[in-house]
Design a protein around this motif. Structure first.
Motif, PDB file in Angstrom:
ATOM      1  N   UNK A 197      -1.813  14.643   4.198  1.00  0.00           N
ATOM      2  CA  UNK A 197      -2.089  13.578   5.177  1.00  0.00           C
ATOM      3  C   UNK A 197      -1.164  12.361   5.028  1.00  0.00           C
ATOM      4  N   UNK A 198      -1.013  11.780   3.814  1.00  0.00           N
ATOM      5  CA  UNK A 198      -0.097  10.637   3.723  1.00  0.00           C
ATOM      6  C   UNK A 198       1.342  10.996   4.074  1.00  0.00           C
ATOM      7  N   UNK A 231       0.823  -1.223   0.000  1.00  0.00           N
ATOM      8  CA  UNK A 231       0.000   0.000   0.000  1.00  0.00           C
ATOM      9  C   UNK A 231       0.850   1.263   0.000  1.00  0.00           C
ATOM     10  N   UNK A 255      -3.341  13.560  -4.191  1.00  0.00           N
ATOM     11  CA  UNK A 255      -3.170  12.863  -2.912  1.00  0.00           C
ATOM     12  C   UNK A 255      -2.575  11.471  -3.131  1.00  0.00           C
ATOM     13  N   UNK A 263       1.655  11.006   7.811  1.00  0.00           N
ATOM     14  CA  UNK A 263       1.579   9.690   8.421  1.00  0.00           C
ATOM     15  C   UNK A 263       2.809   8.824   8.122  1.00  0.00           C
ATOM     16  N   UNK A 264       3.398   8.995   6.957  1.00  0.00           N
ATOM     17  CA  UNK A 264       4.417   8.025   6.542  1.00  0.00           C
ATOM     18  C   UNK A 264       5.794   8.615   6.256  1.00  0.00           C
ATOM     19  N   UNK A 265       5.983   9.912   6.508  1.00  0.00           N
ATOM     20  CA  UNK A 265       7.329  10.474   6.336  1.00  0.00           C
ATOM     21  C   UNK A 265       7.695  11.263   7.590  1.00  0.00           C
ATOM     22  N   UNK A 266       8.979  11.535   7.722  1.00  0.00           N
ATOM     23  CA  UNK A 266       9.446  12.328   8.865  1.00  0.00           C
ATOM     24  C   UNK A 266       9.722  13.774   8.455  1.00  0.00           C
TER      25      UNK A 266
END
Lengths: 257, 262
Positions: free
Chosen positions: A104-105, A80, A153, A108-111
């Protein structure tokens, strides 16, 4: 290596079999079109491919990793991160503006720090022609803009694979053609692979490198695949009556004349 | 022997029960995985929901609390006056409010106002495929949407209950002052009748009611079906389910407190 390998897929709901024996591969960098009439199972097949619906039978592998069957949860979670999805309605989060939706992604998934996330999300919106609409809420934009924002997105994490469900549905021909151009640009510039569910003939011929045609009466008891190959080749050569009817359909005005 | 078909109502009840169990399982899983998924639990969402469920409900809670205090005091004063015991109205109203009516009515208000809103919000998100979008992005809707709402109501329901208790006591005091009793006398009666344990027990119940009402509202939203009526049905299910669960839980708390001698 193909980016998607699907073999022997079937979907049943109770006593009803939607389709069975569906197998295909999608090559990397290809625009692969799933087409067919209403109710043939295109969207159901796409839900299987993105992991929202476990197939009743068959297997799916994305970039070589099996994402169906027992113990495939971690592989699906990893896959995913490598694909994005645009739903038919856009499915933008109504409480967030367009920039917030694209961020949003990344959140959630990167710093990435917030300014960098905002810059990257703005760049994605600019890529789909929505640079000026970043602060608008989904309720304040048109259907075409919502679909483009949904693509932005889906592109946020730069996935190599995008699934698009009916990108042209409900759009005027000019906006639909703009979306088709965007798909081809992304394919050519970044090598992004696409799986596109549609029954818009002009769009299929404009963007499709390969296609799979489903029909609800492919089997006596179920739907399934009736044709596969490049859309232009099917249009020119297929003798299957459903394929012919699909590609040869003429506008009502011409029929009346 | 030919198989007998299960009636559609029984099948629907079974589906609802198993759906409820699946939801509880998803909640437990989300709580266990929370340390790993802490980015998905956004404190800004908790603050926003707390403002919606708590601060914006305050005027209604204060109004109802004051009216309940007034009505209880008036209604109980009529028979108690015959026996010259109307000063004990303060005892009755304060214990009733702190132990039972405060938490119960706060939870009922929460069901009607917030539980239905949660069901409608999440139901609309489901109909618009936003929940599917979250899932394919690898995000857990329970962690992202349900846990912040439950945390917010867990925090605000005891506060709302405290406000309702206070408003009810003020309403009762107004009636008692009207009957000619002094404020210090009323206060003495309240302090004699109600203990800190009564207040603490009521607030603890309120916290549980709040979390359960939020969970039922969110579950109704996530289970929303298709079609134009689905979101309305989900909101109705949230209100009915929230009120019924609150009363059942209140009964369970009554038995528990009786056993504990509170």
């Amino acid at each position: 290596m193909p980016i998607i390998e699907a073999s022997g897929l079937a979907q049943r709901f109770g006593d009803r079999t939607i389709f069975r024996d569906v197998s295909f591969t999608v090559a990397a960098g290809q625009v692969f079109v799933l087409l067919g009439g209403s109710g043939c199972g295109k969207s159901t097949l796409m839900r299987q491919l993105v992991g929202l619906l476990p197939p009743t039978e068959g297997e799916i592998a994305i970039a070589g990793a099996r994402i169906t069957g027992p113990g495939a949860g971690p592989a699906l979670a990893a896959a995913r991160r490598r694909f994005g999805v645009m739903f038919q309605s856009g499915a933008l989060f109504g409480s967030l503006d367009l920039l917030g939706n694209v961020m949003l992604p990344l959140e959630m998934f990167t710093d990435l720090p917030r300014p960098d996330r905002a810059a990257r999300a703005s760049a994605k919106l600019a890529e789909v022609g929505l640079a000026d609409a970043a602060g608008r809420l989904p309720a304040e934009i048109s259907g075409g803009m919502a679909k483009r924002a949904a693509i932005a997105r889906a592109l946020a994490l730069d996935p190599p694979l995008l699934f698009l469900d009916e990108p042209s549905a409900g759009l005027d021909p000019i906006t639909a053609a703009e979306l088709d151009r965007l798909i081809l640009t992304l394919r050519d510039r970044r090598g992004t692979s696409f799986v596109v569910v549609t029954h818009e003939l002009a769009s299929i011929l404009a963007i499709g490198d390969a296609c799979l045609m489903l029909d609800r009466n492919a089997w006596p008891d179920a739907g399934g695949v009736i044709a596969a190959g490049p859309p232009r080749v099917l249009k020119a050569e297929s003798r299957h009556p459903v394929v012919r009817a699909f590609f040869d359909r003429t506008p009502l005005a011409a029929e009346a004349a | 022997m030919p198989g007998r078909r299960i009636s559609p109502r029984l099948a629907a009840a079974f589906a609802a029960a198993t759906g409820g169990l699946v939801f509880i399982g998803a909640l437990v899983t989300a709580l266990v995985r929370l340390p790993a998924n802490r980015r998905q639990f956004r404190l800004s969402d908790v603050a926003r929901e707390a403002e919606q469920a708590g601060f914006r409900a305050l005027p209604l809670v204060l109004l109802l609390g004051a009216l309940i205090g007034l009505i209880l005091a008036f209604q109980s004063a009529i028979p108690m006056r015959r026996f010259g015991a109307d000063i004990f109205v303060a005892n009755l109203v304060s214990v009733s409010l702190l132990r039972e009516l405060g938490p119960l009515l706060s939870a009922v208000i929460l069901s009607g106002r917030t539980g239905s809103a949660f069901a409608a919000e999440l139901g609309t998100m489901k109909v618009n495929q936003e929940l599917d979008a979250l899932e394919v992005m690898g995000l857990d809707p329970v962690t992202l949407l349900v846990l912040p709402r439950m945390a917010a109501t867990l925090l605000v329901t005891p506060v709302l209950t405290l406000m309702m208790d206070a408003a009810g006591l003020i309403g009762m005091t107004l009636v008692m002052v009207g009957f000619g009793y002094s404020e210090p006398a009323i206060q003495a009666q309240v302090q004699q009748a109600a203990s800190a344990a009564d207040l603490a027990g009521g607030l603890a119940k309120a916290a549980v009611f709040g979390a359960v009402v939020a969970a039922i509202g969110c579950r109704a939203g996530l289970a929303t079906g298709n079609g134009p009526r689905a979101v309305g049905l989900a909101a109705t299910a949230a209100v009915v389910g929230g009120i019924v669960a609150t009363i059942l839980l209140d009964g369970a708390f009554a038995m528990l407190f009786y056993r504990l001698g509170w």
